[in-house]
Motif scaffolding. Structure first.
Motif, PDB file in Angstrom:
ATOM      1  N   LYS A 174      -3.956  31.990   1.044  1.00 57.85           N
ATOM      2  CA  LYS A 174      -3.238  30.998   1.859  1.00 57.85           C
ATOM      3  C   LYS A 174      -3.740  29.591   1.575  1.00 57.85           C
ATOM      4  N   GLU A 383       9.889  38.418   3.780  1.00 55.32           N
ATOM      5  CA  GLU A 383       8.769  39.217   4.292  1.00 55.32           C
ATOM      6  C   GLU A 383       7.809  39.687   3.208  1.00 55.32           C
ATOM      7  N   ASN A 386       4.739  37.784   1.999  1.00 54.69           N
ATOM      8  CA  ASN A 386       3.612  37.575   2.918  1.00 54.69           C
ATOM      9  C   ASN A 386       2.772  38.835   3.093  1.00 54.69           C
ATOM     10  N   VAL A 392       1.440  36.182  -2.236  1.00 54.60           N
ATOM     11  CA  VAL A 392       1.351  34.837  -1.642  1.00 54.60           C
ATOM     12  C   VAL A 392       1.068  33.819  -2.740  1.00 54.60           C
TER      13      VAL A 392
END
Length: 1454
Positions: A174, A383, A386, A392
């Motif tokens: 992230k 979806e 993630n 990601v």
């Protein structure tokens, strides 16, 4: 203590020694060096060649002997057996039974402890556990020699550590996204950390095929943690390969492919290989789910799985299986969808731009319905990315790369950029397209380069693009309106444009998009129709625009070929494939009719449901968009669907209207092609049945086929309206009107010629082109020739068709209009139910309506009054215009333009008029009992009177236009400007009407510049075009002559038919104005109703008088001037009064204040004079004497030349002056006429509201007017302005230069004298004025009624003419003359008026006024009785549309 043992101490020592020996003295040797011989023999035993007959049992016995002989430690022996097994992994079949047998001698936990001890030995930070140990442990686990739970606790790292590590990876991923740094994700797929023994064991389990234990280990870890390590992923992939092999070989291998077979695992405990899809579901799907996105490590397995999926779908979609099988298949199908969602698509994201995989996947995807596909894409996009740190990172990387490419994308580098986009899209299309679409929504100039750069996409990517577009359109966070709430957001417009372009260029499936639009319409949202409009326009080449030129419109009335060549702005080519795709998508998903019906219903929904609190401008836009898309879409279906397809899908007209609640205009629009198809197919059948080539036979067959097809339609339409509607028009007429098109009524020969000539020019250019290679020349010439032949063939075909249709109409026409009530009612129904709804449906329909009216006239249709019809259309357009949307206004303008074109053609030439209207029943002015339409020539409206009528129509249009422009309402102003722009070729034709319009439009330009820029732009555009038309405008007298022969129409008009049912005052249509020049004529009024001959005689008698007046006009200039003076001062008084009067009627608003209508110089003069007159109303003695002398002289001359005065007054002066007094007279006349008719408020035909408000006039004004009327014989004043007003050129008195100079000198002296006296007499002025007012107030009621009666004259027909033009300004070339005249005569005017006034006040001659009053009363009685008689005789046919009628008509059809 019992004394059994005597030497207890010795005993205790002995027992300790025994115990020590027993427990602590090593009986068995566990170190190799302690008993090297024994262990050497053991290793030799285990390491011998095992290929012979040696069995594990035999060896076990030897091992037991060695243990016993050499005292070997059994645990150490077990350890050595495991060590040797590690080194000889291939002898599973030997070692496993050996260990199993050996374990019977040991405790159960021993083996697990020994293995645990071995693993612990390698848990050193620097240690690396050997794979052989993992394998041995795995094999033992597989054979259940140890429990996984027992061994698992000996392995590192702990589960908590693994979970922590997984969380840390997600956080890192992230952070990378936030920083958007480039990440090479392959580096994170390295070998597993050396110390993770659990993963090592897992890998070993997978390799030997122990899926059960492997699954248990993976369940202990976070999802996809284990498979994120490449060796484990590969091991699992290998296991899947082995498991699916037999099934893949049977159903999955493509034709012609060999493939390398994969051998099964030697181990029997491995998962069973799948032979059927059911077995595949049990084991393989489970394995794939644990594999997740990491199937990307093995593209070959990916392809195999996809091919199996394809094979399954083939089987799934084939029918004929039992119910049980179907249920199993359903379960399998849902499992396949899950695998696709969780494994295939995420794996594709991690692959490195593998286009083959993308295409392979599309092979399976295209077998799914689009609903499932889009669901999968949605999961993938929103979806999947993630769910795993690796994905990601990939998402971040893709976005970063997309930004890089899009920043550099231009028209010039489309190819290289397109390749980069293609590469990126193979793996991560959802992320890429999401970003590209976000850019397009912001910058619409990117649309073209992006569309061009998408050529390197795979089929799957195109499908994903379609999904991404729909998702972008449906984004609930986006506002569909701009902040001002009046226009659709630019992002939506950009997306719509992109949709059209991309769907046309690439083979993308349309079903999802079309269904989305249909769903939005079901939900009552019409914004997204913009998408459908763009898609149909680009894919089918069908444009919908209000900006079409008349040439294009004309081309659109021809055949398909002509439409394609000349009907559209862009030369539309190569739409065959794309329109076929669109058609297939609509038919395959049954969306053709539902979309049409939803759009038709949504038109009203836009206003009543969706409109709500939206801005009126936006509601209008949405309505137009909905309507235009319906027209466009219906046009597409009509031209692209086969006859069978169309007829199969479109229900009958009554079902459409009554069950589906489709508005009638839209229902007929959809049904029309069906009728045409039906008729043509029936006609072809009849032609084949009988081979008769004669034209008559063909026509007869055509008419028969029409009757067969249309008879059910005639029955069906009866249910659409109330029964009383069919009293006036027949269902046949109604159906005929709605079922025909312009193609049926006329052949656009000029369009065909134009296109053929263009092709000839092209061919000549090809010949002249030296650079073009000969092959290409030949091809191009062939193309042009073929096209030319097609066009000529099409023209011939249309010509034959039109002739057949006209023959059919000729036969039908007698049954069209039943006129069971009145012709008035018939026209009302015709306009309400046919013309008004259809003329605003489309531009071609607007032209059609105008042509149809003309056709009904030309066919001499019984009971159809052409005059009434045109009059209704032109008389009051305010309501119609105000209730239109922007595009409807444009179409309504086209309709009026075509109607005006016809009228102007008839107006332009007597020969044309006589030929096309002379003997036609549509121009009858006497309406007799039904069934008797024949009349003699005298019943027809003659040419001159028709010109008067046309002028009246032009005036009405001006009045309505000015009213709309002055309302200040956005819709009124916008719509009337659009309509005016459309009718510019034919209106305004009259100079003064044009000037009135010009002033109002100029005012709009000034007022709206800052407030409403769109109105300003429209007004400026129209203003410019209007100026350019000015040279083509003509003065009013040239537009319609008012020579005495106009009176010849009077007998025809007023004459009663045999049954006493003649024509009403209204077809005195305002055209026929009864003129009296003298008192004698007034007395003869009663005779007019008694017979034709007398009237003709009278008219003939009157003619010389007028002629002499024309002849003597120049010599009578002085008298004319005096007369003019009086008129002028009356006007000035009125102006003064108006300034004081705040009250303003709606009419005043409609036609503007007086001051605005007058030229500036004149206005200035008048203001000055008005002030002078106001101040000098009571005059000095000297002046009185002077005035008396002048008055005497003028009276003498007047008595000699009464007619001359009347005529000349009625011409130049009246033309020049725009006096309120005249208009006020008109208003009063109207009122008195209404009173005379018994107070009936029936709208008088041709009557117009006065353009100037009727305010209470001051005493002096009234006195002066009465004096004026008394001085000149009263009938002359009342003789209608209608005819006299048009004589500018004939009777304008021209003053010689010397005379002008004389007059100017005299004026100068007088003005000096007046200014001196003004200063002296100011005080006296005020007193006298007060006295004057108090006197006159007592006289006012009598005076005003008397004057009204007098002015009303003998007919009410002057009403039209008096208010005929909102600004009667003279023509340009006469302006100088008029200016000079007004200067020279201006001062005298004041004097003569004062003289008149003083004479009257000083003499107080009440005799004269009483005499006049009596005369006027007699006249009024005659008038009123005549009016009442006429009213009784002619109960219908009013050519004036009252406001109430218009409201009813419009409320009815709106």
């Amino acid at each position: 203590s019992l004394g059994l043992i005597k030497q207890s101490q010795q005993f205790n020592q002995k027992s300790v020694k025994i115990k020590t020996k027993l427990f602590y003295k090593q009986q068995k040797f566990n170190l190799l060096r302690e008993e090297n011989e024994g262990y050497a023999k053991l290793i030799a035993e285990l390491g011998q060649d095992l290929s012979g007959n040696i069995t594990s049992d035999l060896i076990l016995e030897n091992i037991k002997s060695l243990i016993g002989c050499f005292n070997l430690d059994p645990n150490r022996v077990l350890d050595i057996i495991l060590e040797v097994y590690e080194c000889r992994p291939e002898y599973d079949d030997f070692f496993v039974p050996l260990i199993e047998s050996y374990m019977y001698m040991c405790e159960p936990q021993t083996l697990c402890h020994i293995l645990g001890f071995k693993f612990k030995f390698y848990q050193d930070p620097s240690g690396e556990t050997p794979s052989s140990l993992y394998r041995v442990a795995a094999v033992l686990l597989q054979h259940n020699l140890i429990d996984l739970e027992d061994l698992y606790v000996h392995l590192l790292p702990g589960d908590n550590a693994i979970i922590e590590e997984h969380k840390r990876e997600i956080v890192e991923a992230k952070q990378i996204v936030r920083k958007l740094t480039m990440v090479v994700f392959s580096s994170s797929c390295g070998l597993q950390p050396p110390d993770n023994q659990k993963l090592g064991l897992l890998e070993a389990l997978l390799k030997i095929g122990d899926w059960h234990h492997a699954q248990s280990i993976m369940d202990q870890m976070p999802p996809f943690y284990a498979t994120s390590h490449k060796p484990i992923a590969i091991a699992l992939c290998q296991l899947v390969h082995v498991t699916i092999e037999p099934l893949y070989r049977r159903v999955g291998v493509p034709k012609g492919a060999k493939g390398s077979p994969i051998s099964s695992l030697p181990n029997k405990r491995a998962p069973k290989q799948a032979e059927s899809f059911e077995e595949l579901r049990k084991e393989v799907f489970n394995m794939l789910c644990y594999l997740g996105p990491h199937l990307s490590h093995d593209p070959i397995l990916f392809a195999k799985v996809v091919r199996l999926g394809k094979a399954f779908m083939k089987e799934f979609q084939s029918d004929g299986s039992k119910q049980e099988d179907k249920e199993k298949m359903e379960t399998l199908f849902s499992c396949l969808l899950s695998i696709t969602d969780q494994v295939l698509l995420p794996s594709l994201s991690l692959m490195d731009c593998n286009a083959c995989m993308s295409e392979e996947l599309w092979g399976m995807f295209k077998t799914f319905p689009y609903q499932y596909r889009y669901r999968l894409y949605g999961q993938w996009k929103n979806e999947t990315y993630n769910s795993h740190p690796l994905l990601v990172k990939v998402k971040a990387q893709t976005i970063d790369r997309a930004k890089y490419i899009m920043k550099r994308l231009t028209k010039e580098n489309v190819k290289p950029s397109g390749r980069q986009i293609g590469k990126l899209s193979h793996s991560n299309p959802t992320i890429l397209f999401d970003y590209i679409l976000s850019q397009i929504q912001k910058y619409d100039n990117l649309i073209t380069p992006v569309v061009d750069s998408l050529k390197y996409l795979t089929s799957l990517n195109y499908d994903v693009l379609a999904y991404c577009i729909i998702e972008a359109l449906a984004n609930p966070e986006k506002e569909r309106m701009k902040h001002d709430d009046t226009t659709i957001s630019s992002w939506l417009q950009s997306l719509a444009s992109f949709c059209g372009a991309v769907f046309r260029k690439y083979p993308i499936e349309l079903a999802g998009l079309l269904q989305y639009v249909a769903n939005q319409l079901k939900a009552g949202k019409s914004f997204d129709l913009l998408i459908l409009k763009e898609v149909v326009q680009k894919m089918a080449g069908i444009e919908i625009t209000e900006e079409m030129t008349m040439e294009q419109l004309e081309a659109m009335t021809g055949g398909e070929q002509l439409k394609a060549e000349g009907g559209y702005f862009g030369q539309i080519r190569n739409t065959k494939k794309s329109s076929q795709r669109l058609k297939d998508a609509l038919l395959d998903h049954d969306l053709a009719l539902p979309l049409c019906l939803l759009m038709a219903q949504q038109r009203n929904g836009v206003i009543f449901q969706e409109g709500g609190e939206k801005h009126l401008k936006l509601v209008g836009k949405l309505y137009d968009q909905c309507h235009d898309t319906l027209v466009q879409f219906g046009g597409f279906l009509a031209s692209n669907l086969s006859t069978e397809d169309y007829i199969k899908r479109v229900p009958s007209i009554d079902v459409l209207c009554n069950e589906f609640h489709t508005p009638h205009d839209a229902a007929f629009f959809l049904s029309r092609p069906m009728y045409a198809h039906h008729i043509s197919s029936k006609y072809d059948e009849l032609k084949k049945a009988e081979k008769g080539n004669k034209q008559q036979h063909k026509v007869h067959k055509y008419i028969t086929s029409c009757e067969l097809v249309m008879a059910p339609v005639h029955e069906a339409v009866i249910s659409l309206h109330l029964p009383k509607v069919w009293d006036d028009i027949s269902p046949q007429f109604y159906a005929t009107f709605w079922s025909l098109t312009m193609y049926d009524l006329a052949v656009p020969h000029s369009s065909y010629d134009r296109e053929v000539n263009k092709l000839k020019v092209q061919m000549k250019a090809i010949d002249d082109n030296q650079e073009m290679p000969p092959n290409k020349k030949k091809k191009e010439k062939e193309r042009c020739t073929a096209l030319q032949d097609k066009l000529l063939e099409e023209e011939k075909k249309q010509l034959e068709h039109v002739q057949r249709v006209l023959q059919r109409l000729k036969l039908e026409k007698d049954n069209w209009l039943l006129a069971k009530s009145t012709k008035n009612e018939t026209i009302t129904k015709f306009l309400q139910l046919c013309i008004f709804p259809r003329c605003i449906f489309s531009a071609i329909d607007a032209v059609y309506c105008a042509h149809f009216v003309e056709l009904v006239h030309q066919q001499k249709t019984p009971n159809f009054s052409t005059l009434l019809c045109y009059d209704r259309v032109f008389s009051d357009i305010i309501y119609t215009v105000a209730s239109c949307t922007e595009n409807e206004a444009s179409r309504y303008g086209r309709f009026l333009c075509c109607m005006l074109e016809t009228v102007t053609r008839w107006h332009s030439d007597r020969v044309i008029y006589e030929k096309e209207c002379g003997n036609y029943p549509g121009f009858l002015t006497i309406l007799r009992a039904t069934g008797f339409d024949g009349g003699n020539k005298a019943d027809q409206l003659d040419y001159e009177n028709f010109r008067h009528v046309v002028h009246k129509w032009h005036y009405k249009l001006t009045k309505a236009s000015v009213h709309c422009l002055e309302t200040g309402e956005y819709t009124h102003i916008r719509n009337i400007l659009i309509v005016l722009t459309k009718i510019l070729p034919w209106y305004p034709k009259v100079l003064n009407l044009g000037q009135a319009l010009e002033r109002r439009v100029h005012k709009i330009c000034q007022e709206e510049k800052e407030k409403r820029p769109d109105l300003y732009a429209l007004a400026m555009g129209y203003s410019g075009q209007l100026k350019s038309r000015k040279p083509f405008m003509i003065p009013e007298n040239e537009f319609h002559h008012k020579d005495p022969p106009a009176r010849n129409a009077v007998p025809a008009t007023v004459q009663n038919g045999p049954g006493g049912a003649g024509m009403p005052t209204s077809l005195t249509i305002n055209t026929v104005r009864l003129e009296e020049g003298t008192t004698e004529e007034t007395d003869k009024l009663k005779e007019k109703s008694q017979g034709v001959v007398k009237v003709i005689n009278k008219t003939v008698n009157a003619t010389p008088k007028v002629t002499t007046s024309n002849g003597n006009s120049a010599s009578n200039s002085k008298i004319i001037k005096e007369k003019d003076d009086k008129e002028k001062s009356g006007k000035e008084k009125d102006k003064e009064k108006k300034d004081k009067t705040p009250a303003a009627t709606p009419e005043m608003k409609a036609l503007g204040k007086d001051g605005k209508d007058k030229p500036k110089e004149e206005r200035a003069n008048k203001d000055e004079k008005a002030r002078e007159i106001k101040e000098k109303t009571p005059k000095s003695d000297k002046e009185k004497e002077k005035v008396k002398k002048e008055e005497k002289a003028s009276k003498e001359e007047k008595s000699k030349t009464v007619v001359t005065i009347i005529e000349s007054k009625s011409t130049a002066e009246k033309e020049r002056e725009k006096e309120p007094s005249r208009e006020r007279d008109l208003a009063k006349e109207m009122k008195s006429k209404e009173n005379a008719k018994g107070g009936e408020k029936v709208p008088v035909a041709g009557s117009l509201k006065s353009p100037v408000p009727r305010s209470e006039t001051s005493e002096s004004e009234r006195e002066q007017k009465r004096r004026k009327v008394d001085t000149h014989s009263s009938p002359s004043h009342s003789s209608t302005v209608k005819v006299s007003i048009h004589y500018i050129n004939h009777t304008t008195p021209t003053l010689s230069k010397s005379k002008e100079r004389e007059v100017e000198k005299k004026d100068l002296d007088k003005s000096r004298e007046r200014s001196r006296e003004r200063e002296k007499k100011e005080e006296k002025d005020r007193k006298d004025r007060k006295r004057d007012h108090s006197n006159s107030d007592r006289e006012v009621p009598q005076d005003s009624t008397k004057r009204r009666k007098e002015e009303n004259g003998t007919t009410g027909s002057s009403k039209h003419s008096k208010s005929e033009s909102p600004s009667d300004s003279p023509r340009l070339n006469e302006k100088e003359k008029e200016k000079n005249k007004s200067k020279s005569s201006g001062k005298e005017k004041g004097d003569s008026i004062k003289a008149e006034k003083m004479e009257k006040s000083s003499s107080g001659s009440k005799k004269e006024s009483r005499h006049d009053k009596e005369k006027a009363e007699k006249k009024e009685k005659r008038d009123s009785t005549g009016g009442k008689e006429e009213k009784k005789q002619y109960p219908f046919l009013h050519i004036d549309i009252s406001e109430n009628y218009c409201k009813q008509a419009f409320s009815y059809y709106m």
